[in-house]
Design a protein around this motif. Sequence first.
Motif, mmCIF file in Angstrom:
data_model
loop_
_atom_site.group_PDB
_atom_site.id
_atom_site.type_symbol
_atom_site.label_atom_id
_atom_site.label_comp_id
_atom_site.label_asym_id
_atom_site.label_seq_id
_atom_site.Cartn_x
_atom_site.Cartn_y
_atom_site.Cartn_z
ATOM 1 N N ALA A 100 21.329 13.557 16.963
ATOM 2 C CA ALA A 100 20.095 14.129 16.327
ATOM 3 C C ALA A 100 20.021 14.476 15.196
ATOM 4 O O ALA A 100 19.341 14.293 14.210
ATOM 5 C CB ALA A 100 19.788 15.488 17.569
ATOM 6 N N GLU A 101 21.098 15.328 14.517
ATOM 7 C CA GLU A 101 21.317 15.741 13.324
ATOM 8 C C GLU A 101 21.427 14.353 12.256
ATOM 9 O O GLU A 101 20.736 14.398 11.168
ATOM 10 C CB GLU A 101 22.669 16.617 13.073
ATOM 11 C CG GLU A 101 22.670 16.890 11.467
ATOM 12 C CD GLU A 101 23.857 18.054 11.390
ATOM 13 O OE1 GLU A 101 24.458 18.056 10.352
ATOM 14 O OE2 GLU A 101 24.242 18.752 12.482
ATOM 15 N N ASN A 102 21.912 13.404 12.735
ATOM 16 C CA ASN A 102 21.987 12.124 11.811
ATOM 17 C C ASN A 102 20.851 11.613 11.621
ATOM 18 O O ASN A 102 20.489 10.912 10.684
ATOM 19 C CB ASN A 102 23.034 11.344 12.735
ATOM 20 C CG ASN A 102 23.273 9.964 11.785
ATOM 21 O OD1 ASN A 102 23.228 9.970 10.388
ATOM 22 N ND2 ASN A 102 23.770 8.908 12.402
ATOM 23 N N MET A 103 19.929 11.599 12.696
ATOM 24 C CA MET A 103 18.568 10.785 12.750
ATOM 25 C C MET A 103 17.758 11.877 11.797
ATOM 26 O O MET A 103 16.961 11.008 10.891
ATOM 27 C CB MET A 103 17.888 10.948 14.188
ATOM 28 C CG MET A 103 18.644 9.832 15.094
ATOM 29 S SD MET A 103 17.845 9.905 16.659
ATOM 30 C CE MET A 103 16.306 9.689 16.554
ATOM 31 N N GLU A 104 17.969 12.943 11.781
ATOM 32 C CA GLU A 104 17.153 13.972 10.889
ATOM 33 C C GLU A 104 17.616 13.710 9.419
ATOM 34 O O GLU A 104 16.428 13.486 8.433
ATOM 35 C CB GLU A 104 17.079 15.384 11.403
ATOM 36 C CG GLU A 104 16.744 15.947 12.594
ATOM 37 C CD GLU A 104 16.987 17.208 12.908
ATOM 38 O OE1 GLU A 104 17.400 18.144 12.204
ATOM 39 O OE2 GLU A 104 16.801 17.600 14.152
ATOM 40 N N LEU A 105 18.793 13.621 9.192
ATOM 41 C CA LEU A 105 19.394 13.295 7.858
ATOM 42 C C LEU A 105 18.762 12.015 7.386
ATOM 43 O O LEU A 105 18.578 11.890 6.191
ATOM 44 C CB LEU A 105 20.877 13.526 7.796
ATOM 45 C CG LEU A 105 21.066 14.823 7.923
ATOM 46 C CD1 LEU A 105 22.695 14.918 8.292
ATOM 47 C CD2 LEU A 105 20.880 15.599 6.799
ATOM 48 N N ARG A 106 18.805 10.746 8.314
ATOM 49 C CA ARG A 106 18.223 9.641 8.020
ATOM 50 C C ARG A 106 16.869 9.618 7.319
ATOM 51 O O ARG A 106 16.354 9.073 6.639
ATOM 52 C CB ARG A 106 18.642 8.747 9.213
ATOM 53 C CG ARG A 106 20.021 8.230 9.232
ATOM 54 C CD ARG A 106 20.019 7.155 10.533
ATOM 55 N NE ARG A 106 21.296 6.935 10.620
ATOM 56 C CZ ARG A 106 21.812 5.783 10.291
ATOM 57 N NH1 ARG A 106 21.315 4.861 9.534
ATOM 58 N NH2 ARG A 106 23.308 5.554 10.412
ATOM 59 N N VAL A 107 15.911 10.503 8.313
ATOM 60 C CA VAL A 107 14.635 10.643 7.895
ATOM 61 C C VAL A 107 14.537 11.061 6.361
ATOM 62 O O VAL A 107 13.611 10.695 5.784
ATOM 63 C CB VAL A 107 13.934 11.331 8.950
ATOM 64 C CG1 VAL A 107 12.581 11.724 8.411
ATOM 65 C CG2 VAL A 107 13.722 10.583 10.193
ATOM 66 N N LYS A 108 15.180 12.236 6.166
ATOM 67 C CA LYS A 108 15.182 13.072 5.048
ATOM 68 C C LYS A 108 15.576 12.143 3.861
ATOM 69 O O LYS A 108 15.027 11.806 2.766
ATOM 70 C CB LYS A 108 16.094 14.210 5.156
ATOM 71 C CG LYS A 108 15.493 15.459 5.732
ATOM 72 C CD LYS A 108 16.446 16.406 5.765
ATOM 73 C CE LYS A 108 15.924 17.814 6.664
ATOM 74 N NZ LYS A 108 16.906 18.871 6.776
ATOM 75 N N ASP A 115 15.468 8.609 3.809
ATOM 76 C CA ASP A 115 14.509 7.589 3.554
ATOM 77 C C ASP A 115 13.328 8.256 2.753
ATOM 78 O O ASP A 115 12.738 7.271 2.068
ATOM 79 C CB ASP A 115 13.872 7.162 5.094
ATOM 80 C CG ASP A 115 14.893 6.114 5.737
ATOM 81 O OD1 ASP A 115 15.914 5.739 5.016
ATOM 82 O OD2 ASP A 115 14.770 6.193 6.879
ATOM 83 N N THR A 116 12.805 9.659 3.084
ATOM 84 C CA THR A 116 11.782 10.040 2.308
ATOM 85 C C THR A 116 12.218 10.352 0.703
ATOM 86 O O THR A 116 11.599 10.354 0.063
ATOM 87 C CB THR A 116 11.386 11.350 2.999
ATOM 88 O OG1 THR A 116 12.271 12.376 3.000
ATOM 89 C CG2 THR A 116 10.654 11.349 4.299
#
Length: 61
Positions: free
Chosen positions: A41-49, A51-52
Amino acid sequence: MSDQQKQTEVSPVVQQALNRLNVRMTDLMEQINIVIKALVAENMELRVKLDTFKPAQSKNE
């Protein structure tokens, strides 16, 4: 009793210790799963950040 049956008999003390070990191993596996889910879950959040952040970074170049 055959030799094989004698080898498979386990004392109550050993059975109890094995049962405790199985419970501990189950608890450990459950905790590992919790940690892995949190990391994913943390990895997914960091990927979104990330990407932005990437488009903003390319605009500055």
